[in-house]
Design an enzyme around this catalytic site. Sequence first.
Site, PDB file in Angstrom:
ATOM      1  N   SER A   1     -10.097  -0.380   6.941  1.00 20.09           N
ATOM      2  CA  SER A   1      -9.457  -0.167   5.636  1.00 20.09           C
ATOM      3  C   SER A   1      -8.774  -1.387   5.032  1.00 20.09           C
ATOM      4  O   SER A   1      -8.384  -1.356   3.870  1.00 20.09           O
ATOM      5  CB  SER A   1      -8.445   0.976   5.725  1.00 20.09           C
ATOM      6  OG  SER A   1      -9.126   2.205   5.654  1.00 20.09           O
TER       7      SER A   1
ATOM      8  N   SER B   1      -9.823   1.951   2.740  1.00 22.20           N
ATOM      9  CA  SER B   1      -8.884   2.674   1.903  1.00 22.20           C
ATOM     10  C   SER B   1      -7.858   1.789   1.194  1.00 22.20           C
ATOM     11  O   SER B   1      -7.263   2.213   0.209  1.00 22.20           O
ATOM     12  CB  SER B   1      -8.141   3.715   2.738  1.00 22.20           C
ATOM     13  OG  SER B   1      -7.304   3.076   3.687  1.00 22.20           O
TER      14      SER B   1
ATOM     15  N   LYS C   1       0.847  -1.202   0.000  1.00 23.71           N
ATOM     16  CA  LYS C   1       0.000   0.000   0.000  1.00 23.71           C
ATOM     17  C   LYS C   1       0.879   1.248   0.000  1.00 23.71           C
ATOM     18  O   LYS C   1       1.924   1.274   0.668  1.00 23.71           O
ATOM     19  CB  LYS C   1      -0.904  -0.019   1.237  1.00 23.71           C
ATOM     20  CG  LYS C   1      -1.991   1.065   1.240  1.00 23.71           C
ATOM     21  CD  LYS C   1      -2.890   0.933   2.465  1.00 23.71           C
ATOM     22  CE  LYS C   1      -3.975   1.994   2.497  1.00 23.71           C
ATOM     23  NZ  LYS C   1      -4.866   1.848   3.666  1.00 23.71           N
TER      24      LYS C   1
END
Lengths: 481, 483
Positions: free
Chosen positions: A175, A151, A76
């Site tokens: 997330s 997210s 990420k």
Amino acid sequence: MVELTVKSLREKLDKKEVSARELTQAYLDRIESVDKKVESYITVTPEAALSAADKAQEKINAGEASSLCGIPLAIKDNICTEGVKTTCASRMLENFVPPYNATVMDKLENEGIVMLGKTSMDEFAMGGSTQTSAFAKTKNPYDLTRVPGGSSGGSAAAVGADLCAAALGSDTGGSIRQPAAFCGVTGIKPTYGRVSRYGLVAFASSLDQIGPVARSAEDCGIILNAISGYDFHDGTSSRLPVDDYTSKIGMSMKGVKIAVVSEFFAEGVDENVRKSVLAAVDTYKAMGAEIIEASMPSLKYAIAAYYLIASAEASSNLSRYDGIKFGHRADVGGSYNDLIVASRSEGFGDEVKRRILLGNYALSSGYYDAYYGKAMGLKQKIREEYADIFTKCDLIITPTAPSVAYGINENISDPKKMYQADFCTVTVNIASLPALSTTCGYDENGMPIGMSIVGKMWDETTIIGAADAFEKQFDRIGASL
Amino acid sequence: MSVSDYIPVIGLEIHSELLTNSKVFCTCSAEFGGEKNTRCCPVCSGMPGTLPIINQRAVEYAIKAGYALGCEINKFSVWDRKNYFYPDLPKAYQISELNLPICLAGAVPIEYEENGEKKSKTIRINHIHLEEDAGKLIHDDLNGVSLCDYNRCGVPLVEIVTEPDMRSPEEARTLVETIALLLQYAGVSDCKMEEGSIRADVNVSLMRKDATEFGTRAEIKNVNSLKSIYRTIEYEIKRQAQILDRGGEVIQETRRFDANKGETKAMRSKEDAHDYKYFPDPDIKQVNLRDEDLERIKASLPEMPKQRLAKYMGFGIPEKEAKVIVNTKKISDLFEECLTHYNNPKSLVNFINGEIMRRINLGEIDIDKPSFTAADVAKLVEMSDTDKVTKNDAKEIFREMAEKGGDPEAIAKANGMLIVSDTGRVLEVIEQVIANNEKAVNQYKSGDVKVFGFLMGQCSKELRGAATPKVIKEELEKKLRSL
């Protein structure tokens, strides 16, 4: 081959059925052809990946390969990678190249992983759709007109679309789990303090935690084994010994006590989600688990508490982006103030600005007690209610999200509705607990439905064991792209 | 009305940098100086994703500071973030302690003279909290830019907040001096004003003599020398008295002191005051101290000025002399070390308070970096006491030691100042003088004792400082009597 689990890839690499370079190239080729549609990556690093693959191959050839050696992973884009852009999907950090690795990256590199690139996300991890990303508005691999969740939408979509073997995400209020549910994969948010946060660009420091997104609970356990543990550089990381998180793979569910908390299945949860999760509970019952009913009266305040705490911390954490030392600097003259205001106005997107404003308001003199102070009180209450439920059970099962992945342009204009959708996941972060999401069904359109398994503090092992027991009897349907 | 119709009410917030080797939240060197931006890392420069790690030594030093100032120690303290934007603050928040600081109420006794009269008083300490220092801005007016140096960023700092107990500039100055001394003795700060390692925010208000409540105060930020603290308060008293005399009201505001003009100037009013939006820092666990930790830290506190004064007076040194020694930590340390080499306190004090202090006051000696060692000073004083050199020559020898150091015996030898009390040689010379001056010897023997001076002179001339007059006289008398 690209659709295999980490565990199967390990066997193929060790048996020399495939080389690390071939495997890496297979993923790079697929990214080349498929990621135009999915947009899961912000940055792809093919040269570095191939050279890491060659290094891994040497280890494999020498018989020194550990469980992740030569496995291609995606990271990420809020996890700092030395020498590789780390943007947090924000204009503010568009050109930020960290001169240091996050602790998890050091650990993974020592294992010999192959990093394929950095995945998209909601800007500064604020959102549940990956549509606030300044660079790649990721699509759901099951339906490109829908969101991948967020997210960590880039990481979940990359796993779901077979664009990596597994990925790292981060979870502040759901997330990792919510995008894992939306993209039909498995993701775990470890206990707060289990994985070092050093090098994870902070959103809400008391809630953030890095965790794996993968094709199975077992893969999550394998990765968690590699990234967990005390870190000198993170004062909130735990000194408790690290378990072997795959040690309960194959466990019996007989006598395991699972709680169903009624408030998580009440109004606001779509019928197909409710049915599918309760059906999974029945499956556990059939395996011999004991199902008990429980209640969490404070759940109705959880969203308010979460958004106050997370935004308050974020408003402070994001103050360092002032255009002085790194990140976007506006081209204006005038005072420091002018420079700071212009840089922040240009660098941040609307959702980030909204949360900074909310957080500043909650911490302002005269409002602190009414907002932040109250939220901290609720945090305590929620922790107590969880502690109480866990005196009667080993695990709690809830839906991961109240619905399946929604259309790209739905919800986004109504922040309140977006925030409300997080009510299934945020309490776990507030209470510092570990929780995993795995797919428990598909709706009539073939969209995945996720269930969450919440465990006691530091008991990721049981969660992973129980999730694996379910996954073994569940027919996962991969996305077709 | 005049200034004398008002009672000044003064409170101080004294900031002092701690002497830890590394910074408070990272492992960078906390030493003063260094090339710009060479003593910083991703953590203290606030790079994304970095986290603070508490330096336990800084916590320990803050506790020691608390003990030195008679404070109660808070076993449970919490870190807070103080949020504000400024280019010298890379995270845009300072990690500090707002509600649960490390040290609670304390008290510091001060002694000073006013109009020749000795006065003493106790100033209460409200609390001490630990925080991180900010960086430094360098304004380049020529090129119209401002540059940041982050070397000081993250250096541990204690803020000592007093109660508004002081009533004159002299009391305030004395308090800062006293606290600086206590912190130096505790070994937690060097309190060098010129390096910014101690500085103060000064709160001043006036109340009429018959009033029961304090007046409105002004806060003067960042005053960085004892002299400036005194002048700031003096100026503020005059300024506020003038306003009140005119029937005006003092505005609650933040001001700054312009040392060149000797004036304070308004910076911002109460309405413009920052809202720092304090909240507990989620990155750092709260400090939980156990009784045994506190006991260990308390036991590790070195001898404090009060104890040393009592000890010196116990040596028979007059209070006034003993205070001169105690009031400069480095001098006291020098004295202590000298004592380990030569245990004659009175003699050492005479030399230190006389010769060494004189040269310090003349600016010939930098006591922070003396070129001589305590061992050499002790040796010199002992040589003087045992008549190996004359008192006057001892001063000469020290002049050279102060300038470039060196062994006092070697210096004495090189300059022909060394008195070798070689009795054999003395007797040899006496024999010779007696043999060469038969006439004078006979005169002496017949009762003309005046010639003794002549014979003494002959011996001394021959011995050229190789023995003290006392020894020569004794030996010569003995010899003459035996004839």
